[in-house]
Write an enzyme that holds these catalytic residues in place. Structure first.
Site, PDB file in Angstrom:
ATOM      1  N   ASP A  60       0.809  -1.228   0.000  1.00 58.38           N
ATOM      2  CA  ASP A  60       0.000   0.000   0.000  1.00 58.38           C
ATOM      3  C   ASP A  60       0.844   1.281   0.000  1.00 58.38           C
ATOM      4  O   ASP A  60       0.327   2.357  -0.276  1.00 58.38           O
ATOM      5  CB  ASP A  60      -0.917   0.030   1.231  1.00 58.38           C
ATOM      6  CG  ASP A  60      -1.977  -1.045   1.185  1.00 58.38           C
ATOM      7  OD1 ASP A  60      -2.119  -1.685   0.129  1.00 58.38           O
ATOM      8  OD2 ASP A  60      -2.656  -1.251   2.207  1.00 58.38           O
ATOM      9  N   GLN A 107      -1.975  -9.001  -6.588  1.00 60.72           N
ATOM     10  CA  GLN A 107      -1.041  -7.876  -6.400  1.00 60.72           C
ATOM     11  C   GLN A 107      -0.003  -8.141  -5.331  1.00 60.72           C
ATOM     12  O   GLN A 107       0.976  -7.421  -5.207  1.00 60.72           O
ATOM     13  CB  GLN A 107      -1.817  -6.629  -5.953  1.00 60.72           C
ATOM     14  CG  GLN A 107      -2.724  -6.069  -6.981  1.00 60.72           C
ATOM     15  CD  GLN A 107      -3.805  -5.223  -6.324  1.00 60.72           C
ATOM     16  OE1 GLN A 107      -3.703  -4.014  -6.279  1.00 60.72           O
ATOM     17  NE2 GLN A 107      -4.849  -5.853  -5.806  1.00 60.72           N
ATOM     18  N   ARG A 140      -6.474   0.460   1.243  1.00 57.78           N
ATOM     19  CA  ARG A 140      -7.566   0.630   2.218  1.00 57.78           C
ATOM     20  C   ARG A 140      -7.817   2.109   2.517  1.00 57.78           C
ATOM     21  O   ARG A 140      -8.925   2.601   2.391  1.00 57.78           O
ATOM     22  CB  ARG A 140      -7.156  -0.109   3.488  1.00 57.78           C
ATOM     23  CG  ARG A 140      -8.102  -0.086   4.615  1.00 57.78           C
ATOM     24  CD  ARG A 140      -7.588  -0.995   5.709  1.00 57.78           C
ATOM     25  NE  ARG A 140      -7.731  -2.391   5.345  1.00 57.78           N
ATOM     26  CZ  ARG A 140      -8.828  -3.113   5.557  1.00 57.78           C
ATOM     27  NH1 ARG A 140      -9.869  -2.559   6.145  1.00 57.78           N
ATOM     28  NH2 ARG A 140      -8.887  -4.370   5.198  1.00 57.78           N
ATOM     29  N   ARG A 151     -16.678  -1.608 -24.020  1.00 57.77           N
ATOM     30  CA  ARG A 151     -17.129  -1.660 -22.624  1.00 57.77           C
ATOM     31  C   ARG A 151     -16.296  -0.723 -21.774  1.00 57.77           C
ATOM     32  O   ARG A 151     -15.136  -0.481 -22.073  1.00 57.77           O
ATOM     33  CB  ARG A 151     -16.838  -3.039 -22.032  1.00 57.77           C
ATOM     34  CG  ARG A 151     -17.737  -4.116 -22.424  1.00 57.77           C
ATOM     35  CD  ARG A 151     -17.200  -5.415 -21.811  1.00 57.77           C
ATOM     36  NE  ARG A 151     -18.070  -6.497 -22.178  1.00 57.77           N
ATOM     37  CZ  ARG A 151     -17.662  -7.737 -22.428  1.00 57.77           C
ATOM     38  NH1 ARG A 151     -16.382  -8.040 -22.339  1.00 57.77           N
ATOM     39  NH2 ARG A 151     -18.527  -8.655 -22.751  1.00 57.77           N
TER      40      ARG A 151
END
Ligand code: F6P
Length: 341
Positions: free
Chosen positions: A127, A273, A171, A162
């Site tokens: 992160d 990931q 988060r 699309r």
């Protein structure tokens, strides 16, 4: 000296590179002995160990995951957790700990340091949200994985006219979304730090379709719509007490279909990931962090975290890394916005 090593929290590519560097330098230069603690703070809490020497750490540099295992165990949420850790460390003759982890694992390390446990921290998280370090290892690998996914999604999105949404981890901080979205040429990037307007997203989607191009929307799992709350699939908590995320991408696809009439689908990258081999950047960063962490132990400089500042590895107080998160600042996000739509 006898040094304990543990890896806690969500795993990430590069953990093994740190372990290898800590052990290699510790044994070769300082003659230290090592004990591997299994599964994060659960290891010292329950006395779960494994041998850790040069033999055990050969060949692990390119391997993802962690040979020590990981968990989100929080000893401060377990009765007598801290006392049990202190007792076990004493029984095993552990002089100091190297704790490799993110906000939660190093948050525990910060509190244990205040209670007299000798510990040095190494910053890890895909992160990239730990404060007082420019980068954490694992981040570069996960961004590269996300960019590869975005490149692939571009071609199929165009074939089928699309809108494709890529939900990435993050988060509270949108670093992975921001970097992969910029590098992947996304039609818009949605991050937890800035609430988004669904109508604006639909405008960007329509504008991308106008140029006979199909939009890719990169959204962090913790992104929040302007008129609502964080969207999650279920309310169950992990053992550290965090709600399990994912669901915002699916929700946004429904909104886009309803408001634009265009087909929209979502790919959730999830743990892809976090798995697999680290990039060269992460291998080098993790190795340097490991080398500097064991030197900090050798210097008796406890209660510190090794950190990347520019190209230098420096030592910072553990608390400075864990008391607040490093979020994407609005100026940086604004730079990316020129490409939206
Ligand atoms: O803390 C890193 C992280 O990858 C977050 O981005 C994500 O929300 C979380 O871990 C997922 O954790 P778990 O593997 O426990 O589902």
């Amino acid at each position: 000296m006898r040094i304990g090593v543990l890896t806690g929290g969500g795993d990430c590519p590069g953990l093994n590179a740190v372990i290898r560097a800590v052990v290699r330098k510790g044994v070769k230069e300082y003659g230290y002995e090592f004990v591997g603690f299994r599964d994060g703070w659960k290891g010292p809490l329950e006395g779960l160990t494994m041998p850790l020497g040069i033999e055990e750490t050969r060949g692990i540099l390119p391997r993802g995951g962690t040979i020590l295992g990981s968990s989100r165990t929080n000893p401060f949420k377990i009765e007598n957790g801290v006392e049990r850790i202190k007792e076990n460390l004493e029984k095993m003759g552990i002089d100091a700990l190297v704790a490799i982890g993110g906000e939660d694992t190093l948050g525990v390390a910060t509190k244990l340091d205040a209670l007299g446990v000798k510990v040095v921290g190494v910053p890890k998280t895909i992160d990239n949200d730990l404060n007082n370090t420019d980068y954490t290892f694992g981040f570069d690998t996960s961004v590269n994985i996300a960019v590869e996914a975005i490149d692939r999604l571009h071609t199929t999105a165009e074939s089928h006219h699309r809108a494709l949404i890529v939900e990435v981890m993050g988060r509270h901080a949108g670093w992975i979304a921001l970097h992969s979205g910029i590098a992947g040429g996304a039609a818009c990037i949605l991050i937890p730090e800035v609430k988004f307007s669904v109508d604006k997203v639909c405008e960007w989607v329509n504008s991308r379709f106008k140029s006979s191009y199909a939009p890719i929307i990169v959204i962090a799992e913790g992104a929040i719509p302007q008129d609502g709350d964080m969207i999650v699939k279920d309310q169950t908590l992990d053992s550290f007490g965090h709600v399990k995320l994912s669901g915002i991408g699916e929700w946004l696809a429904g909104q886009i279909e309803e408001k634009t009439g265009k087909e929209a689908r979502t790919s959730v990258l999830g743990h892809i990931q976090r798995g697999g081999s680290p990039t060269a950047f992460d291998r080098v960063l993790a190795t340097r962090f490991g080398l500097h962490a064991i030197t900090a132990i050798h210097d008796g400089d406890y209660g510190k975290m090794v950190a990347l500042h520019g190209t230098n590895i420096e030592r910072v107080p553990l608390a400075s890394a864990t008391t607040q998160l490093k979020l994407v600042n609005p100026e940086l996000y604004a730079e990316a916005q020129v490409f939206f739509g």
